[in-house]
Write an enzyme that holds these catalytic residues in place. Sequence first.
Site, PDB file in Angstrom:
ATOM      1  N   PRO A 131      42.710  35.050  44.330  1.00  0.00           N
ATOM      2  CA  PRO A 131      42.751  35.783  45.597  1.00  0.00           C
ATOM      3  C   PRO A 131      42.730  34.797  46.759  1.00  0.00           C
ATOM      4  CG  PRO A 131      40.487  35.613  44.887  1.00  0.00           C
ATOM      5  CD  PRO A 131      41.322  34.857  43.861  1.00  0.00           C
ATOM      6  N   ALA A 156      38.935  40.287  50.854  1.00  0.00           N
ATOM      7  CA  ALA A 156      39.691  39.652  49.772  1.00  0.00           C
ATOM      8  C   ALA A 156      40.446  40.696  48.974  1.00  0.00           C
ATOM      9  CB  ALA A 156      38.733  38.895  48.852  1.00  0.00           C
ATOM     10  N   ASN A 157      41.360  40.225  48.141  1.00  0.00           N
ATOM     11  CA  ASN A 157      42.020  41.085  47.166  1.00  0.00           C
ATOM     12  C   ASN A 157      41.321  40.905  45.824  1.00  0.00           C
ATOM     13  OD1 ASN A 157      43.918  41.412  49.196  1.00  0.00           O
ATOM     14  ND2 ASN A 157      45.641  41.251  47.789  1.00  0.00           N
ATOM     15  N   ARG A 158      41.437  41.873  44.963  1.00  0.00           N
ATOM     16  CA  ARG A 158      40.932  41.720  43.601  1.00  0.00           C
ATOM     17  C   ARG A 158      41.898  40.839  42.825  1.00  0.00           C
ATOM     18  NH1 ARG A 158      36.865  45.148  42.608  1.00  0.00           N
ATOM     19  NH2 ARG A 158      36.895  47.208  43.559  1.00  0.00           N
ATOM     20  N   SER A 159      41.419  39.752  42.309  1.00  0.00           N
ATOM     21  CA  SER A 159      42.237  38.901  41.443  1.00  0.00           C
ATOM     22  C   SER A 159      41.330  37.946  40.709  1.00  0.00           C
ATOM     23  CB  SER A 159      43.249  38.107  42.278  1.00  0.00           C
ATOM     24  OG  SER A 159      43.892  37.138  41.474  1.00  0.00           O
TER      25      SER A 159
END
Length: 227
Positions: free
Chosen positions: A17, A29-32
């Site tokens: 992310p 943030a993004n989920r990654s």
Amino acid sequence: GKARLLEGRRVVITSGPTHEPIDPVRYIANRSSGKQGHAIAAAAAAAGADVVLVSGPVSLPDPAGVTVVHVETACQMQEAVDKALPADIAILAAAVADWRVKGAAAQKIKKDGSGRPPVMEFTENPDILAGIGHRGEGRPALVIGFAAETADLLANAKAKLERKGADWILANDVSTPAYGTGIMGGDANEIQILSRDGVEAWPRLDKRQVADRLVARIAAHFEPEDE
Ligand code: C5P
């Protein structure tokens, strides 16, 4: 054999992310998990490629035989990718935040007792994939992106291929169970790979198997006579 399929090829990969600060202690943030991007970096290095992995914050070890550049934000990721070019192949697997907070606070934002939450303004982040895909001079010969979608997978992925100037898009449906049990955060992935020649559906595979398969497909793209 499996040996040195990408010997002499220079590969730049993004993974994980990005974290966009709100203040010194908070971020969006993004989920990654970074599992797929890191697996691709490991597989490419094992195949003899010269790999630079630009990684956002993840809890994974650096893959063996890979030059890893650790970054936090989308802007830092773009700068690190620019520095890593030129390359023969760019694989943009990071879940980059589309927006960052405009004028992130230098000090921790405190509750002021009014009961009114802070208001944040956002500004758009650079699109790293689109920047590389539409590059004239110095564009990598093969530019590969991902499309994680929760609806209209193929239509969205096709639009992304065109809009971002990518050669291939690896599309996956992430409208699955909770993080870590589905494709997001999990160990398996189910890919449809789109190019201007059409769509190819891969079965559900371990993310490491997806990485090996992608490496083999890239090698075949460069040296079709070896197939
Ligand atoms: O538009 P979307 O984020 O769904 O596109 C996904 C693809 O674009 C991924 O390959 C991702 O790494 C890339 N991307 C990027 N920079 C951004 C946003 C997405 O490289 N700012």
